[in-house]
Design a protein around this motif. Structure first.
Motif, PDB file in Angstrom:
ATOM      1  N   ARG A 105      -3.628   1.742  -4.863  1.00 51.64           N
ATOM      2  CA  ARG A 105      -3.358   2.118  -3.470  1.00 51.64           C
ATOM      3  C   ARG A 105      -3.125   0.893  -2.596  1.00 51.64           C
ATOM      4  O   ARG A 105      -2.205   0.861  -1.774  1.00 51.64           O
ATOM      5  N   THR A 106      -3.957  -0.122  -2.759  1.00 45.83           N
ATOM      6  CA  THR A 106      -3.827  -1.320  -1.931  1.00 45.83           C
ATOM      7  C   THR A 106      -2.475  -1.993  -2.172  1.00 45.83           C
ATOM      8  O   THR A 106      -1.826  -2.440  -1.219  1.00 45.83           O
ATOM      9  N   ALA A 107      -2.029  -2.052  -3.411  1.00 46.56           N
ATOM     10  CA  ALA A 107      -0.723  -2.646  -3.719  1.00 46.56           C
ATOM     11  C   ALA A 107       0.411  -1.837  -3.077  1.00 46.56           C
ATOM     12  O   ALA A 107       1.351  -2.407  -2.525  1.00 46.56           O
ATOM     13  N   VAL A 108       0.315  -0.515  -3.118  1.00 48.73           N
ATOM     14  CA  VAL A 108       1.338   0.344  -2.490  1.00 48.73           C
ATOM     15  C   VAL A 108       1.346   0.127  -0.979  1.00 48.73           C
ATOM     16  O   VAL A 108       2.402  -0.009  -0.358  1.00 48.73           O
ATOM     17  N   TRP A 109       0.158   0.088  -0.366  1.00 46.15           N
ATOM     18  CA  TRP A 109       0.072  -0.097   1.091  1.00 46.15           C
ATOM     19  C   TRP A 109       0.593  -1.473   1.494  1.00 46.15           C
ATOM     20  O   TRP A 109       1.244  -1.620   2.527  1.00 46.15           O
ATOM     21  N   LEU A 110       0.318  -2.475   0.686  1.00 46.86           N
ATOM     22  CA  LEU A 110       0.825  -3.817   0.949  1.00 46.86           C
ATOM     23  C   LEU A 110       2.348  -3.824   0.877  1.00 46.86           C
ATOM     24  O   LEU A 110       3.017  -4.435   1.712  1.00 46.86           O
ATOM     25  N   ASN A 111       2.891  -3.119  -0.086  1.00 48.94           N
ATOM     26  CA  ASN A 111       4.348  -3.012  -0.197  1.00 48.94           C
ATOM     27  C   ASN A 111       4.948  -2.306   1.014  1.00 48.94           C
ATOM     28  O   ASN A 111       6.031  -2.674   1.486  1.00 48.94           O
ATOM     29  N   ASP A 112       4.255  -1.287   1.552  1.00 50.21           N
ATOM     30  CA  ASP A 112       4.730  -0.606   2.767  1.00 50.21           C
ATOM     31  C   ASP A 112       4.873  -1.599   3.925  1.00 50.21           C
ATOM     32  O   ASP A 112       5.831  -1.537   4.690  1.00 50.21           O
TER      33      ASP A 112
END
Length: 191
Positions: A105-112
């Motif tokens: 989740r953190t990696a996805v949010w960082l990508n956002d």
């Protein structure tokens, strides 16, 4: 329950584009850091979801989605943006499945946030608007290594540092050639 509305800072107009800095009347020589969490953190009654984190607002607990946070950062233009981290404050040690979810989740949010800063037009070179600091997670050493390697492989050029929360254990022996270990480190703790 209070109706959903944009905070007054979003309506503020600043001639130089530094909306949050002017809204807070913060001098230009002070560093402006924007993050979603309070220091020290407040334990939330509900868990984070795949789309965002649960935060305490002036009208109670609510979810802050990663897309909304990325859009807010674009508007507010801090010097440093601490990306959302799936960190379950006040909860016992997370299990293996929960730790896997946290890093994903953190990696996805960082990508956002990175996509939001870069914009949709990838043909033009845009000037960096703010430094992005990736959160370090309270996960097992092997998952931390995987998470940091993933950041180094996929997002190294977009991440300027790591945000280390004082209440998160961080093993400093996790350096590898791909991890963003040469990046700046910012510790978030109570004053």
């Amino acid at each position: 329950k209070a109706p959903l509305q944009d905070p007054p800072v979003f309506d503020y107009k600043a001639l130089d584009g530094q909306v949050l800095r002017r809204f807070l009347a913060l001098p230009d020589d002070n560093l402006l850091v924007l993050g979603a969490r309070r220091t020290p953190p407040v334990t939330s009654p509900t868990s984070n979801t795949s789309s965002g984190v649960t935060i305490l607002t002036s009208v109670g607990f609510g979810e802050l989605s990663s897309q909304y946070f990325a859009a807010a950062a674009q508007k507010l233009k801090p010097d440093i943006l601490v990306a959302l981290g799936d960190i379950p404050f006040g909860k016992p040690n997370p299990g293996r499945k929960r730790m896997d979810k946290m890093s994903g989740r953190t990696a996805v949010w960082l990508n956002d946030i990175i996509v939001g800063q870069r914009g949709l037009d990838k043909t033009t070179e845009q000037k960096e608007q703010f430094a992005i600091f990736a959160p370090v997670l309270p996960i097992s050493v092997e998952l931390q290594r995987f998470y940091l390697d993933q950041l180094g492989d996929e997002m190294r050029s977009e991440i300027q540092g790591l945000a280390i929360v004082s209440y998160v254990r961080f093993n400093t022996g996790l350096t590898s050639s791909r991890s963003p270990s040469s990046a700046s480190q910012q510790t978030l703790e109570s004053p």
